[in-house]
Design a protein around this motif. Structure first.
Motif: not given
Length: 431
Positions: A244-248, A361-362, A369-370, A376-378
């Motif tokens: 969601a953050l990546f999309a935004h 994974g979460a 990301a932090t 990076t996570p992707l």
């Protein structure tokens, strides 16, 4: 091959319908439970407790649940479980009417629904090979239809219906899910009886559970089939955590656009489930599984590098197709090669490994990301999926698959009492 043109027995139509109705109810409650919790609190940790409670039974009781299913009559386990889940949902529905809902109550309901799902899903996985005479081609066709309708019901129809029902009244989504479980229980109860598992005399439940887990870890093919969803869950949860953050931030899309991205992934999943059987016939099941795993990894890397929402949606659709095909081919192969008396334990062990991997994974996605950035996570997830593909390729090769099918054929080929005379399915064909 004659097995490719055989019709599925009428009993499968009832099982298919039962699981479709139940999946629709699951989709309704999947949307409604978090929204109900949101009406009670804005505390993120409290909301997380409700979500986590539903997955906890697999972590705590996965292997033991499989051992119990291998002791019990599988058809009875399914219909009794769904009947109990229908009764269970009447409690929060009544609490909603009386304005007595609370976070602890919703968490307890989510936990018990998850426990019921453990028993129902494991029993259904073990029952299907008996119903279809352990025919590999029929199992692929059946799992393709089950997976496709499950995705459509729980992913497309259920969540919007749950949100709409919640707007009309807090108890309505819970009552709708209760009705779906009741209908499923009635349909499953009408199924033909399956052979009762051979009792393991004088063995403790814990010893039987260990035997099932050991069977998975000592067989390279079964271990390869179990590692893929386990490692895959680490990668996919890392992606889901920041998607969601990546999309935004990276793609510049809002809530509606994000919903369309998820729809693209679900659409790909439907396509993958539909073509899985043909893919397995053309490439061989082992090679097909390696290809779908590689496609998932490449698609996630494509998502990470996507310059706009359209490319991102295409990448998610491709990834969903790979996942959909994998989730037909792998369970079908497992059902064809595992002895009937171990099926519940093998299925639950594999599912438990996947569920236990998800929290890692979460956490991985959030930390990457932090520490770095949201892309990076992707990238890491895509690399992890490709590395897993390379490691498990020889474990699930065509040669190993064919050898396992040959070894299973002499004892598992005879007809089973559960299989009724072949007839047209009672639900519309999807392949």
């Amino acid at each position: 091959m004659t097995s490719d043109i055989r019709k599925l027995p009428t009993g499968f139509g009832r099982l298919w319908t039962a699981q479709t109705v139940s999946s629709l109810g699951d989709g309704v409650s999947h949307a409604a439970l978090p929204l109900l919790a949101l009406t009670l609190t804005r505390d993120p940790m409290a909301l997380a407790v409700v979500t986590a409670a539903g997955t906890l039974p697999w972590v705590l009781f996965g292997v033991l649940g499989g051992a119990l299913v291998d002791r019990w009559d599988r058809r009875r386990t399914m219909w009794v479980t769904d009947a109990l889940r229908a009764v269970l949902l009447a409690i929060p529905a009544a609490a909603a009417v009386l304005d007595l809902l609370s976070i602890p109550l919703l968490a307890a309901v989510a936990f018990l629904l998850g426990l019921g799902g453990l028993f129902f899903d494991t029993a259904a996985t073990a029952y299907l090979p008996d119903l279809l005479g352990r025919d590999p081609a029929l199992l692929e066709r059946a799992n393709s239809r089950l997976r496709g309708t499950q995705t459509a019901a729980s992913g497309f129809v259920g969540p919007p219906a749950g949100s709409a029902l919640l707007a009309l009244g807090r108890s309505l989504p819970l009552l709708a899910d209760a009705v779906s479980f009741a209908v499923s229980a009635a349909l499953v109860r009408s199924l033909p009886a399956a052979p009762r598992p051979v009792p393991q005399a004088r063995e403790s439940l814990l010893r039987q559970a260990r035997a099932g887990a050991s069977y998975v870890f000592k067989d390279r093919l079964l271990l390869g089939l179990a590692l893929r969803p386990a490692v895959g869950n680490v990668a996919f949860l890392a992606v889901e955590t920041v998607l969601a953050l990546f999309a935004h931030d990276r793609l510049g899309i809002g809530a509606l656009g994000f919903g369309l991205l998820l729809t693209a992934e679900a659409t790909g999943g439907l396509l993958g489930a539909g073509i899985a059987s043909g893919l397995g016939r053309r490439l061989g099941t082992g090679t097909a599984l390696t290809c779908t795993a590689a496609i998932e990894g490449l698609a996630v890397l494509g998502l990470a590098l996507a310059p706009n929402p359209y490319v991102a949606g295409l990448a998610l659709a491709v990834c969903g197709a790979g996942m959909g095909a994998t989730m037909v081919l792998a369970p079908s192969l497992r059902q064809a090669i595992v002895p009937a008396h171990l099926m519940g334990r093998v299925a639950s062990t594999s599912r438990m490994l996947a569920m236990c991997a998800a929290p890692f994974g979460a956490l991985l996605g959030g930390w990457l990301a932090t520490a770095y950035d949201v892309r990076t996570p992707l990238c890491v997830a895509g690399g992890l999926l490709l590395a897993m593909t390379a490691v498990t390729a020889t474990m699930t090769s065509n040669r190993r698959v064919e050898a396992a099918l040959r070894a299973a054929a002499p004892t598992d080929a005879p007809d089973h009492p559960a299989a009724e005379a072949p007839a047209e399915e009672t639900a519309p064909a999807s392949s």
